[in-house]
Design an enzyme around this catalytic site. Structure first.
Site, short mmCIF file in Angstrom:
data_model
loop_
_atom_site.label_atom_id
_atom_site.label_comp_id
_atom_site.label_asym_id
_atom_site.label_seq_id
_atom_site.Cartn_x
_atom_site.Cartn_y
_atom_site.Cartn_z
N CYS A 1 -13.37 -44.90 8.12
CA CYS A 1 -14.28 -44.83 6.99
C CYS A 1 -15.44 -43.90 7.35
CB CYS A 1 -14.83 -46.21 6.67
SG CYS A 1 -13.58 -47.36 6.10
N SER B 1 -10.68 -53.27 9.32
CA SER B 1 -9.64 -53.00 8.33
C SER B 1 -9.56 -51.54 7.97
CB SER B 1 -9.94 -53.79 7.05
OG SER B 1 -11.17 -53.39 6.49
N CYS B 2 -10.47 -50.73 8.39
CA CYS B 2 -10.57 -49.33 7.94
C CYS B 2 -10.62 -48.31 9.04
CB CYS B 2 -11.74 -49.16 7.01
SG CYS B 2 -11.90 -47.48 6.38
N GLY B 3 -10.87 -48.20 10.05
CA GLY B 3 -10.88 -47.30 11.14
C GLY B 3 -11.58 -45.99 10.99
#
Length: 275
Positions: free
Chosen positions: A118, A114-116
């Site tokens: 981070c 969901s974050c790539g």
């Protein structure tokens, strides 16, 4: 590796009645990316196109540019203590003389589906200088009606989504609406990396004149990945972030959001979309 989907028991309730049945779920497994044998990043991904995902990630990080930059991409043997291969560890061996940026090797990113991006210390760390700076001068024009038809074409080609309902998709199109490539993954950034990686492997970077369509929102990381691959037009079926719009404006990219049927919002580079 044939691990794209898995079956799980589920209690299904419909119209007040309950029953037990198997359900097909999209697989999610960690992939460790190593560079010259050193651990670099871990991402949660849907197995498949792992080599393309690894090199696409490195293109996005500014490590790779020309196809000759890579000597070999391999699964690491003995990935477990027992010596078996999990096919969840990939090593990218750079060709002799290809420089390795220290900042990339030192930060050891952990990315999630969901974050790539981070774990980046600052925006300066992700504003990597692209090897393909010609986006602003790309003369491509895309008719609005052609762009409007792309989401349906993307959805029609999502074979794993039909079975699971749990995948993001990224599609690479020509300005005439031809679907060149499509990748699915639990992570929208992984789907884009797979597209970029496959283009890198076939020697097609930069992707001048191309349109990248993503099934979710347009985040900063996706705009960055498109910029790094030389893609002049990025469209999303959902909203962009403010930082994504800022980067699109800075780089000369066309950014389209809320692409749904004939409706769309153009946030940057409106001159490329013709009515």
């Amino acid at each position: 590796m044939g691990r794209v989907t898995e079956r799980r028991r589920v209690v299904r309730i419909r119209s007040g009645g309950a029953g037990v049945r198997p359900d097909t779920l999209v697989a999610e497994e960690p992939l460790e990316i190593r560079l010259n044998g050193k651990p670099l990043a871990i991402t949660m991904r849907t197995p498949g196109d792992d080599f393309a995902l690894a090199v696409g990630f490195l293109v996005s990080e500014g490590v790779l540019g020309a196809a000759s930059d890579v000597q070999a991409v391999t699964y690491c043997e003995g990935a477990t203590e027992e010596g078996s291969n999990t096919y969840n560890v990939v090593n990218v061996q750079l060709a002799a003389g290809v420089p390795v940026p220290d900042i990339t090797l030192e930060r050891n990113v952990y990315t999630t589906s969901s974050c790539g991006l981070c774990g980046k210390a600052s925006l300066d760390a992700v504003r990597t200088a692209t090897r393909f700076p010609g986006i602003a001068a790309d003369p491509v024009r895309v008719p609005a009606e052609v762009l409007s038809a792309m989401p349906d074409r993307l959805r029609a080609a999502q074979k794993v989504f039909d079975r699971t309902g749990g995948l993001h998709a990224a599609g690479l199109f020509t300005a005439q609406g031809e679907l060149l490539d499509l990748r699915e993954d639990v992570g929208r950034h992984n789907a884009v990396d797979k597209i970029v990686g496959r283009s890198y492997q076939s020697g097609r970077l930069p992707l001048a004149g191309a349109v990248l369509l993503v099934s979710g929102r347009a985040s900063f990381e996706l705009v960055q990945k498109a910029v790094m691959a030389g893609i002049p037009v990025l469209a999303a079926v959902s909203a962009p972030s403010s930082l994504a719009v800022d980067l699109a404006l800075e780089s000369g990219m066309t950014l389209v959001g809320f692409l749904r049927g004939p409706d769309m919002n153009i946030y940057a580079g409106e001159e490329r979309i013709t009515l």
